[in-house]
Design an enzyme around this catalytic site. Structure first.
Site, PDB file in Angstrom:
ATOM      1  N   ASP A 250      14.299   4.175  -3.039  1.00 33.75           N
ATOM      2  CA  ASP A 250      15.127   3.137  -2.184  1.00 33.75           C
ATOM      3  C   ASP A 250      15.446   2.306  -3.181  1.00 33.75           C
ATOM      4  O   ASP A 250      14.796   1.383  -3.723  1.00 33.75           O
ATOM      5  CB  ASP A 250      14.163   2.596  -1.014  1.00 33.75           C
ATOM      6  CG  ASP A 250      14.770   1.575  -0.184  1.00 33.75           C
ATOM      7  OD1 ASP A 250      14.458   1.307   0.800  1.00 33.75           O
ATOM      8  OD2 ASP A 250      16.114   1.344  -0.545  1.00 33.75           O
TER       9      ASP A 250
HETATM   10  C1  GLC Z   1      18.229  -0.550   0.906  1.00 32.83           C
HETATM   11  C2  GLC Z   1      17.611  -0.089   2.089  1.00 32.83           C
HETATM   12  C3  GLC Z   1      17.941   1.450   2.460  1.00 32.83           C
HETATM   13  C4  GLC Z   1      19.251   1.645   2.036  1.00 32.83           C
HETATM   14  C5  GLC Z   1      19.367   1.572   0.543  1.00 32.83           C
HETATM   15  C6  GLC Z   1      20.757   1.794   0.063  1.00 32.83           C
HETATM   16  O1  GLC Z   1      17.561  -1.670   0.120  1.00 32.83           O
HETATM   17  O2  GLC Z   1      15.993  -0.283   2.067  1.00 32.83           O
HETATM   18  O3  GLC Z   1      17.376   1.473   3.721  1.00 32.83           O
HETATM   19  O4  GLC Z   1      19.239   3.258   2.323  1.00 32.83           O
HETATM   20  O5  GLC Z   1      19.108   0.301   0.143  1.00 32.83           O
HETATM   21  O6  GLC Z   1      21.605   1.087   0.759  1.00 32.83           O
END
Ligand code: GLC
Length: 706
Positions: A257
């Site tokens: 993430d």
């Molecule tokens: C963010 C979120 C995740 C998302 C990722 C890409 O921090 O936690 O849910 O898919 O980054 O945007």
């Protein structure tokens, strides 16, 4: 002719790659069309050209994705196509209700259709990979990300997971089960904080929706930012390795993430990028999203002997397999069409239907709804009345406010013979006075209140999840007119406003209803749709009750009225303002007792259970029948209620039906104190009812025999 696809081509590519090119396939850069975290990639084009990146997020649209894809395919040495990823969660360009709302439809067919639309629109815009569905069980309204997920119940979340994965992937893109696992138990509802979870709550509450996603064939998984008992999920070899890949057999791609691999340093489990990279790779994380650890630290980790070439190769193989599975190795330009995705009549019709099915009639203290016949005049007051953007909610993809229908627009179109006057009523006395003047002159008064789209979602925890002060002042002033007031609540979480429920004539939870929210709300207010949605989360009186869910265990001194020495508060009831599954209708439905087809059952068998339902009118409508169970005496203490199934039933006024459940007896089993799953002989109580309100449940008893 296209080279032989599949494993042979992948092995040939692997063999031809330099170590740097292998690492490049494990790096995902972020573009700048959306900001979903800290940091933006510099020199993305150069890095793609040099084979230093294999995927990009937050870039979409035919022209931009094609231009970057061309660099990868025509200018890099091995011509390996890029993966374009994006958070198409509850819509891409046509925005559907936020998941916390849509889950309340209890309708897997709907969830699948809206996910298929989302996937199709994303694919038209060049996206091959959506970071959805979000499957975090959430029971603490302080946590802003409750809005993104399917609520508090593992059974409901598992149904949601299956439908969303099937829907998204039916459009030819990859779905992502996120955020694996236990993120919703973040301490004190604060985002990115630690989670303390027992093995039992992991197994019985938080893991089931992810297992359902894997069983549905989800192509990728994203670990959570957080840590459980001190082990960050991004480095969790047991949960990512032994459980996800081992026990469940997940063979797809695990993507970090955002900068979660780098954040292993902040967690205090890695001293530098090389150690962070080694921990994540060893846990099975294949792609470093936006972080620098794989790009800067993986070669160093290799040199230090912290990882092996074989470990890197295994991850690269999974990434190439995903690209092949998506058809990119055969046709790198298969995603994206000129003009991209534009909302059309069909997508808007689905969005309107989904929004109507996601609006919950929370309270109806006075018989003011539906507004039928329509009032001659209507005062629509509050800051959410004219805002289309806030109806889209957080994580609204490429949804555009100018393509969305505000409450004011929708109500004006549906109530086209009504004189409608709209005023924000905030932030100051002047605005308040103008609003009160409108209210005094109008036949009907509707308040549109709640959260802006920035007040929930990621990094949006609220310690006091009530109405903003100026909105509370407006509401109290309008209620002081002693006229019937209908309240529309826009929010990404329950709002703790008991005083509002005590005094409003009716309150509807709109959540964030999406592009067609204005039309859908007007349909409900006018009676064109009889509200049918239910709560996917318990709605607390007060934040002091959080975390709260219907499936608590009894404890040794369960609450007993009048007995001080039982589990209770001095200043609040234990029960929520509204229970899980709550939702009113314009009609009166009556549910009978559950009737099991036999009383004695055995492990491995299935049991039919029927429940009579009647619609006493005055109008046709849809209700939900909940089937719960309880194991009153077992080798470990079991929850007071466990949801086993929900059936939707639509009935004309005066009609009746019999709902039939098929219950697999093994579902009544649980993990014993020895960690072993078992189905124990003994009494099981079955309950049928309209929600998790135990006072409304009807009981039947069966017995599991050895
Ligand atoms: C963010 C979120 C995740 C998302 C990722 C890409 O921090 O936690 O849910 O898919 O980054 O945007």
């Amino acid at each position: 002719m296209a080279e032989a696809s599949g494993a042979a081509r992948i092995e040939r590519l692997l063999a031809a790659m330099t170590p740097a090119e292998r690492i490049g396939q494990l790096v995902m850069l972020t573009g700048d069309m959306a900001v979903t975290g800290p940091g933006i990639a510099e020199d993305a084009v150069g890095r793609v050209r040099r084979g230093e990146a294999g995927a990009i997020l937050n870039v979409w649209g035919y022209a931009r994705t094609r231009a970057l894809q061309r660099v990868a395919v025509e200018e890099s040495r091995l011509r390996i196509p890029l993966l374009f990823g994006f958070d198409a969660i509850h819509g891409h360009r046509t925005i559907l209700p936020a998941p916390i709302a849509e889950a309340g439809a209890f309708d897997p067919g709907l969830w699948q259709r809206t996910a298929a639309l989302t996937g199709a629109e994303a694919a038209r815009d060049g996206i091959a990979w959506s970071f959805a569905p979000m499957l975090d069980i959430a029971r603490d309204l302080r946590w802003g990300r409750m809005v993104e997920g399917p609520g508090e119940d593992p059974w409901l979340a598992a149904q949601f997971a299956r439908a969303k994965v099937e829907g998204l992937q039916s459009a030819g893109i990859a779905a992502t089960a996120k955020h694996f696992v236990g993120y919703g138990a973040s301490r004190a509802g604060r985002d990115y904080a630690q989670s303390e979870l027992s093995p039992r709550s992991l197994e019985e509450v938080h893991l089931p929706p992810f297992r359902a996603a894997v069983e549905a064939g989800v192509l990728s998984v994203m670990p959570a930012f957080t840590e459980i008992d001190g082990v960050p999920l991004t480095a969790h070899r047991v949960l990512l390795g032994d459980v996800l890949r081992g026990r469940w057999g997940f063979a797809g791609v695990i993507v970090s993430d955002y900068t979660a691999i780098d954040e292993l340093i902040a967690h205090g489990v890695a001293a530098d990028h090389a150690e962070a990279a080694a921990l994540a790779l060893a846990a099975g994380v294949d792609i470093d999203m936006v972080g620098r650890s794989y790009a800067l630290g993986l070669a160093e980790a290799l040199a230090r002997g912290l990882v092996t070439e074989a470990m890197i190769e295994a991850s690269v193989r999974r990434v190439l397999t995903l690209k092949d599975r998506l058809g990119l190795l055969d046709d790198p330009y298969r995603f994206g069409v000129p003009g991209g995705a534009v909302p059309d009549a069909a997508s808007r019709a689905l969005a309107r239907d989904a929004a109507r099915r996601s609006i919950v009639l929370l309270s109806h203290r006075l018989p003011v709804l539906p507004l039928d016949p329509p009032p001659a005049s209507l005062a629509l007051l509050g800051p959410l009345a004219a805002s289309a953007a806030d109806l889209l909610g957080p994580w609204a993809g490429d949804g555009r406010p100018d393509e969305a229908v505000s409450l004011a627009e929708g109500i004006a179109r549906v109530f086209d013979a009504t004189e409608i006057r709209t005023a924000p009523g905030v932030p100051d006395e002047t605005a308040l006075d103008a609003a009160l003047r409108f209210a005094q002159d109008a036949e009907a008064i509707v308040l549109a209140l709640g959260e802006s789209r920035e007040m929930s979602g990621e990094a949006a925890s609220r310690a006091r999840p009530g109405l903003p002060a100026d909105q509370e002042r407006l509401a109290r002033a309008v209620l002081a007119l002693e006229r019937p007031v209908v309240v529309l609540l826009v929010a990404g979480r329950p709002l703790t406003v008991p005083w509002l429920f005590e005094r409003a004539a009716a309150v509807l939870a709109l959540w964030h209803p999406g592009s067609e929210g204005g039309h859908a709300v007007a349909d409900v207010l006018a009676g064109r749709w009889n509200p049918s949605a239910r709560l996917a989360v318990s709605w607390p009186h007060d934040v002091g009750q959080a975390p709260i869910s219907y499936d608590e265990r009894p404890g040794g001194r369960p609450f007993a009225p009048g007995n001080r020495y039982t589990s209770r508060y001095l200043d609040l009831p234990n029960a929520p303002q509204f229970p899980f599954g709550h939702g009113l209708s314009y009609s009166r439905f009556e549910l009978g007792a559950p009737v099991p087809e036999r009383r004695r059952v055995r492990a491995g068998e299935r049991l039919a259970v029927t429940v009579p339902v009647e619609n006493h009118g005055p109008r046709a409508g849809e209700t939900k029948v909940f089937l719960f169970s309880r194991d009153p005496v077992a080798s470990v203490s079991r929850p007071l209620l466990e949801l086993r199934a929900v059936e939707r039933v639509a009935l004309a006024a005066g009609a009746r039906a019999t709902v039939r459940f098929e219950l697999a007896i093994d579902r009544l089993g649980f993990i014993g104190s020895d960690g072993v799953f078992r189905v124990e002989p003994g009494e099981i109580r079955l309950y049928a009812g309209p929600s998790a309100d135990r006072s409304l449940l009807r009981e039947a008893v069966i017995e599991i025999v050895a």
